[in-house]
Design an enzyme around this catalytic site. Sequence first.
Site, PDB file in Angstrom:
ATOM      1  N   LEU A   1       3.514  11.829  -1.898  1.00 18.12           N
ATOM      2  CA  LEU A   1       2.539  11.284  -2.828  1.00 18.12           C
ATOM      3  C   LEU A   1       1.473  10.654  -1.942  1.00 18.12           C
ATOM      4  O   LEU A   1       1.785   9.842  -1.066  1.00 18.12           O
ATOM      5  CB  LEU A   1       3.197  10.232  -3.742  1.00 18.12           C
ATOM      6  CG  LEU A   1       2.479   9.839  -5.034  1.00 18.12           C
ATOM      7  CD1 LEU A   1       2.160  11.064  -5.886  1.00 18.12           C
ATOM      8  CD2 LEU A   1       3.322   8.851  -5.822  1.00 18.12           C
ATOM      9  N   ASP A   2       0.215  11.059  -2.140  1.00 16.46           N
ATOM     10  CA  ASP A   2      -0.864  10.603  -1.262  1.00 16.46           C
ATOM     11  C   ASP A   2      -0.862   9.092  -1.080  1.00 16.46           C
ATOM     12  O   ASP A   2      -0.498   8.346  -1.991  1.00 16.46           O
ATOM     13  CB  ASP A   2      -2.223  11.015  -1.826  1.00 16.46           C
ATOM     14  CG  ASP A   2      -2.451  12.510  -1.738  1.00 16.46           C
ATOM     15  OD1 ASP A   2      -1.754  13.154  -0.945  1.00 16.46           O
ATOM     16  OD2 ASP A   2      -3.319  13.019  -2.464  1.00 16.46           O
ATOM     17  N   LYS A   3      -1.324   8.654   0.069  1.00 14.61           N
ATOM     18  CA  LYS A   3      -1.434   7.221   0.357  1.00 14.61           C
ATOM     19  C   LYS A   3      -2.285   6.517  -0.696  1.00 14.61           C
ATOM     20  O   LYS A   3      -2.002   5.381  -1.095  1.00 14.61           O
ATOM     21  CB  LYS A   3      -2.043   7.018   1.749  1.00 14.61           C
ATOM     22  CG  LYS A   3      -2.129   5.578   2.195  1.00 14.61           C
ATOM     23  CD  LYS A   3      -2.685   5.477   3.607  1.00 14.61           C
ATOM     24  CE  LYS A   3      -2.773   4.033   4.071  1.00 14.61           C
ATOM     25  NZ  LYS A   3      -3.306   3.920   5.455  1.00 14.61           N
ATOM     26  N   ALA A   4      -3.315   7.204  -1.171  1.00 18.82           N
ATOM     27  CA  ALA A   4      -4.222   6.603  -2.150  1.00 18.82           C
ATOM     28  C   ALA A   4      -3.690   6.689  -3.581  1.00 18.82           C
ATOM     29  O   ALA A   4      -4.334   6.184  -4.510  1.00 18.82           O
ATOM     30  CB  ALA A   4      -5.589   7.272  -2.074  1.00 18.82           C
ATOM     31  N   SER A   5      -2.533   7.337  -3.769  1.00 19.70           N
ATOM     32  CA  SER A   5      -1.949   7.498  -5.103  1.00 19.70           C
ATOM     33  C   SER A   5      -0.742   6.583  -5.264  1.00 19.70           C
ATOM     34  O   SER A   5      -0.159   6.113  -4.292  1.00 19.70           O
ATOM     35  CB  SER A   5      -1.534   8.954  -5.327  1.00 19.70           C
ATOM     36  OG  SER A   5      -2.625   9.829  -5.157  1.00 19.70           O
TER      37      SER A   5
END
Length: 271
Positions: A104-108
Amino acid sequence: MEENLKRLNKFIGETGFCSRREADKIIEEGRVTINGIVPELGTKVSPNDEVRIDGKLIREKNEKPVYLAFNKPVGIECTTNLEVRNNIVDYLNYPKRIFPIGRLDKASEGLIFMTNDGDIVNKILRARNNHEKEYTVTVNKLITDRFIEKMGNGVPILDTITKKCKVDKVSSTTFKIILTQGLNRQIRRMTEYLGYEVTALKRIRIINISLDIPVGRYRDLTEAEIIEMNQLIEPSIKTEEGSLPKIEPVVKRRTEFIKRDDPRFKKRGDY
């Protein structure tokens, strides 16, 4: 800590895999790894170590695998590399060695599974198994019907066109999307292609497990959830070979050359 350590051959013997003497033999053959490293005879292991024989994870008898649902905050990296700042393993600080299933993306933010069961990972991750992952996404401008239609019908990214998916408008700038693919930064790339920018992205469901815990917290999956998940992923194929297309064998035809003086040879017009 020392009292929790066991000699490797004793640990293997107590799992029921083989006797201690046979364990010494397979250790010498280099078939055993501890946390990915081939050990020497006499090495000791702790309950948190990951021991594999021929690549297959082994556990002590009666030890249940760990299955966690974790609500990942923004800013946490889904990596087991402890040298990376804000990695997910250090953040959780779980008493056993575990790793994330997928990314899961760092920004998500949102739902991600953590486990020490390597056998289940490939089954969940394979896009061909059509395992659903649901997200809520907020973008930087008003969502149009055309945007929803295009997102749902497929968008050209990463040299392919995304699979058709279910997309529903939630508000003027938020939509829900259910994916069965796992392309790199897929939702962000899809929205960017259509001229939008993601301002917030949260995963709220994986297969049959919905997000029901606060950000930064985790819980054990229930027995009922694990049973249902295993039923849903049962048709999946674990092995790498299973993901390859079946290739029919090529039948080579023998070519026979006939000499001109052979009685079977006929000139054109001879019938």
